[in-house]
Design a protein around this motif. Sequence first.
Motif, PDB file in Angstrom:
ATOM      1  N   VAL A 166       0.748  -1.135   0.026  1.00  0.00           N
ATOM      2  CA  VAL A 166      -0.104  -0.014  -0.013  1.00  0.00           C
ATOM      3  C   VAL A 166       0.776   1.303   0.045  1.00  0.00           C
ATOM      4  CG1 VAL A 166      -2.046  -1.099   1.211  1.00  0.00           C
ATOM      5  CG2 VAL A 166      -0.240  -0.024   2.577  1.00  0.00           C
ATOM      6  N   VAL A 167       0.499   2.328  -0.633  1.00  0.00           N
ATOM      7  CA  VAL A 167       0.940   3.511  -0.697  1.00  0.00           C
ATOM      8  C   VAL A 167       0.083   4.612  -0.267  1.00  0.00           C
ATOM      9  CG1 VAL A 167       2.555   3.005  -2.464  1.00  0.00           C
ATOM     10  CG2 VAL A 167       0.511   3.931  -3.154  1.00  0.00           C
ATOM     11  N   ASN A 168       0.366   5.821  -0.063  1.00  0.00           N
ATOM     12  CA  ASN A 168      -0.466   6.855   0.182  1.00  0.00           C
ATOM     13  C   ASN A 168      -1.531   7.081  -1.035  1.00  0.00           C
ATOM     14  OD1 ASN A 168      -1.277   9.659   0.265  1.00  0.00           O
ATOM     15  ND2 ASN A 168      -0.435   9.825   2.172  1.00  0.00           N
ATOM     16  N   PRO A 169      -2.661   7.689  -0.748  1.00  0.00           N
ATOM     17  CA  PRO A 169      -3.604   7.662  -1.931  1.00  0.00           C
ATOM     18  C   PRO A 169      -3.009   8.620  -2.662  1.00  0.00           C
ATOM     19  CG  PRO A 169      -4.834   7.720   0.068  1.00  0.00           C
ATOM     20  CD  PRO A 169      -3.347   7.405   0.291  1.00  0.00           C
ATOM     21  N   LYS A 170      -2.550   9.920  -2.088  1.00  0.00           N
ATOM     22  CA  LYS A 170      -1.899  10.836  -3.033  1.00  0.00           C
ATOM     23  C   LYS A 170      -0.703  10.763  -4.103  1.00  0.00           C
ATOM     24  CE  LYS A 170      -3.470  14.527   0.183  1.00  0.00           C
ATOM     25  NZ  LYS A 170      -2.950  15.233   1.322  1.00  0.00           N
ATOM     26  N   ASN A 171      -0.233   9.335  -3.844  1.00  0.00           N
ATOM     27  CA  ASN A 171       1.066   8.903  -4.573  1.00  0.00           C
ATOM     28  C   ASN A 171       0.533   8.596  -6.033  1.00  0.00           C
ATOM     29  OD1 ASN A 171       2.990   7.073  -5.542  1.00  0.00           O
ATOM     30  ND2 ASN A 171       3.863   7.457  -3.827  1.00  0.00           N
ATOM     31  N   PRO A 172       1.213   9.039  -7.057  1.00  0.00           N
ATOM     32  CA  PRO A 172       0.952   8.831  -8.462  1.00  0.00           C
ATOM     33  C   PRO A 172       0.977   7.335  -8.600  1.00  0.00           C
ATOM     34  CG  PRO A 172       2.833   9.856  -8.368  1.00  0.00           C
ATOM     35  CD  PRO A 172       2.333   9.771  -7.048  1.00  0.00           C
ATOM     36  N   ALA A 173       1.620   6.456  -8.040  1.00  0.00           N
ATOM     37  CA  ALA A 173       1.908   5.187  -8.412  1.00  0.00           C
ATOM     38  C   ALA A 173       0.400   4.383  -8.233  1.00  0.00           C
ATOM     39  CB  ALA A 173       2.718   4.385  -7.592  1.00  0.00           C
ATOM     40  N   SER A 192      -6.934  -8.272   4.544  1.00  0.00           N
ATOM     41  CA  SER A 192      -8.261  -8.079   4.984  1.00  0.00           C
ATOM     42  C   SER A 192      -8.322  -6.782   5.731  1.00  0.00           C
ATOM     43  CB  SER A 192      -8.327  -9.314   5.965  1.00  0.00           C
ATOM     44  OG  SER A 192      -7.358  -9.408   6.684  1.00  0.00           O
ATOM     45  N   ALA A 193      -7.109  -6.360   5.829  1.00  0.00           N
ATOM     46  CA  ALA A 193      -7.204  -5.007   6.583  1.00  0.00           C
ATOM     47  C   ALA A 193      -7.053  -3.708   5.469  1.00  0.00           C
ATOM     48  CB  ALA A 193      -5.633  -4.904   7.445  1.00  0.00           C
ATOM     49  N   LEU A 194      -7.080  -3.873   4.564  1.00  0.00           N
ATOM     50  CA  LEU A 194      -7.345  -2.840   3.348  1.00  0.00           C
ATOM     51  C   LEU A 194      -8.510  -1.906   3.498  1.00  0.00           C
ATOM     52  CD1 LEU A 194      -5.649  -1.698   1.119  1.00  0.00           C
ATOM     53  CD2 LEU A 194      -7.015  -2.986  -0.540  1.00  0.00           C
ATOM     54  N   ASP A 195      -8.176  -0.422   3.670  1.00  0.00           N
ATOM     55  CA  ASP A 195      -9.459   0.359   3.498  1.00  0.00           C
ATOM     56  C   ASP A 195      -9.041   1.638   2.763  1.00  0.00           C
ATOM     57  OD1 ASP A 195      -7.830   1.720   5.087  1.00  0.00           O
ATOM     58  OD2 ASP A 195      -8.765   1.100   6.944  1.00  0.00           O
ATOM     59  N   GLY A 196      -9.839   2.499   2.870  1.00  0.00           N
ATOM     60  CA  GLY A 196      -9.908   3.697   1.780  1.00  0.00           C
ATOM     61  C   GLY A 196      -8.557   4.463   2.454  1.00  0.00           C
ATOM     62  N   SER A 197      -8.041   4.414   3.617  1.00  0.00           N
ATOM     63  CA  SER A 197      -6.752   5.248   4.220  1.00  0.00           C
ATOM     64  C   SER A 197      -5.617   5.021   3.239  1.00  0.00           C
ATOM     65  CB  SER A 197      -6.773   5.184   5.546  1.00  0.00           C
ATOM     66  OG  SER A 197      -6.057   3.680   5.779  1.00  0.00           O
ATOM     67  N   VAL A 198      -5.497   3.941   2.381  1.00  0.00           N
ATOM     68  CA  VAL A 198      -4.261   4.001   1.834  1.00  0.00           C
ATOM     69  C   VAL A 198      -4.749   3.192   0.412  1.00  0.00           C
ATOM     70  CG1 VAL A 198      -2.716   3.366   3.602  1.00  0.00           C
ATOM     71  CG2 VAL A 198      -4.248   1.410   2.673  1.00  0.00           C
ATOM     72  N   LYS A 199      -3.808   3.095  -0.487  1.00  0.00           N
ATOM     73  CA  LYS A 199      -4.064   2.578  -1.920  1.00  0.00           C
ATOM     74  C   LYS A 199      -3.129   1.320  -2.127  1.00  0.00           C
ATOM     75  CE  LYS A 199      -2.575   5.266  -5.277  1.00  0.00           C
ATOM     76  NZ  LYS A 199      -2.095   6.313  -6.288  1.00  0.00           N
ATOM     77  N   ALA A 200      -3.758   0.301  -2.698  1.00  0.00           N
ATOM     78  CA  ALA A 200      -2.970  -0.834  -2.947  1.00  0.00           C
ATOM     79  C   ALA A 200      -2.351  -0.762  -4.189  1.00  0.00           C
ATOM     80  CB  ALA A 200      -3.951  -2.041  -2.994  1.00  0.00           C
ATOM     81  N   VAL A 201      -1.276  -1.083  -4.275  1.00  0.00           N
ATOM     82  CA  VAL A 201      -0.373  -1.137  -5.659  1.00  0.00           C
ATOM     83  C   VAL A 201       0.082  -2.442  -6.087  1.00  0.00           C
ATOM     84  CG1 VAL A 201       0.132   1.445  -5.576  1.00  0.00           C
ATOM     85  CG2 VAL A 201       1.567  -0.311  -4.384  1.00  0.00           C
ATOM     86  N   LEU A 202       0.060  -3.369  -5.181  1.00  0.00           N
ATOM     87  CA  LEU A 202       0.558  -4.881  -5.842  1.00  0.00           C
ATOM     88  C   LEU A 202      -0.212  -5.792  -4.644  1.00  0.00           C
ATOM     89  CD1 LEU A 202       2.265  -6.947  -7.047  1.00  0.00           C
ATOM     90  CD2 LEU A 202       4.015  -6.378  -5.433  1.00  0.00           C
ATOM     91  N   SER A 203      -0.708  -6.800  -5.119  1.00  0.00           N
ATOM     92  CA  SER A 203      -1.329  -8.049  -4.344  1.00  0.00           C
ATOM     93  C   SER A 203      -0.319  -9.079  -4.436  1.00  0.00           C
ATOM     94  CB  SER A 203      -2.581  -8.231  -4.704  1.00  0.00           C
ATOM     95  OG  SER A 203      -3.369  -9.127  -3.842  1.00  0.00           O
ATOM     96  N   VAL A 204      -0.126  -9.498  -3.264  1.00  0.00           N
ATOM     97  CA  VAL A 204       0.772 -10.866  -3.420  1.00  0.00           C
ATOM     98  C   VAL A 204       0.035 -11.929  -2.631  1.00  0.00           C
ATOM     99  CG1 VAL A 204       3.183 -12.001  -2.730  1.00  0.00           C
ATOM    100  CG2 VAL A 204       2.864  -9.617  -3.073  1.00  0.00           C
ATOM    101  N   PRO A 205      -0.647 -12.939  -3.568  1.00  0.00           N
ATOM    102  CA  PRO A 205      -1.322 -14.070  -2.943  1.00  0.00           C
ATOM    103  C   PRO A 205      -0.625 -15.020  -2.232  1.00  0.00           C
ATOM    104  CG  PRO A 205      -1.066 -14.164  -5.392  1.00  0.00           C
ATOM    105  CD  PRO A 205      -0.382 -12.992  -5.108  1.00  0.00           C
TER     106      PRO A 205
END
Length: 136
Positions: free
Chosen positions: A29-36, A123-136
Motif C-alpha cells: 500500500v501507498v498513500n492515496p496521493k502517490n501517483p503510483a 483483509s485490513a485494506l481500507d480507503g486510508s491507503v491505496k493498494a499497488v500490488l497484491s501478493v497471494p
Amino acid sequence: MRYFLMQSLAALSCCALCASALAAEIVLVVNPKNPATSLTVEQVSQVYLGISNSFTPLDQVESPLRAEFYKKVTNKEPGQVRAIWAKLVFTGKGRMPRELAGNDDVKKAVAADPNAIGYIEKSALDGSVKAVLSVP
C-alpha cells in the motif's frame, strides 16, 4: 491410545491455524496521493532490499506476516534482509526500514507520508491507503 489421538488432533489443529496464517494475502500500500497505480514484485523487492529509493519502505515487527512477505517478494528470510540493511546502514548508504506494530500502524504511517510504502494483510485494506500490488 485416547491420549495419543487427542495429541494428534491438537497438533493437526495447530498446523491448520499456522497454514491459514501463512496463506494470508498480502497487499502493498501507498498513500492515496502517490501517483503510483501498480508496482511489480521486482520493483517492491528492490525497495525492500535497499536497491531502489523510490519509496520509503515501512516494515512490520517480527511476525509470520513479515516472514511470508519477505519470502514471497524478495525470496529471502527476514534475517537475510536484515543483514543486507545492516551493511547499507554501516556504509552510510541507507536507513533501516522503520518497524511498526501491525497493519493499523502501517496504514497510519502510509496515510501520513506520500512517499511511504508498506505491506498489510488484504483483509485490513481500507480507503486510508491505496493498494499497488497484491501478493497471494
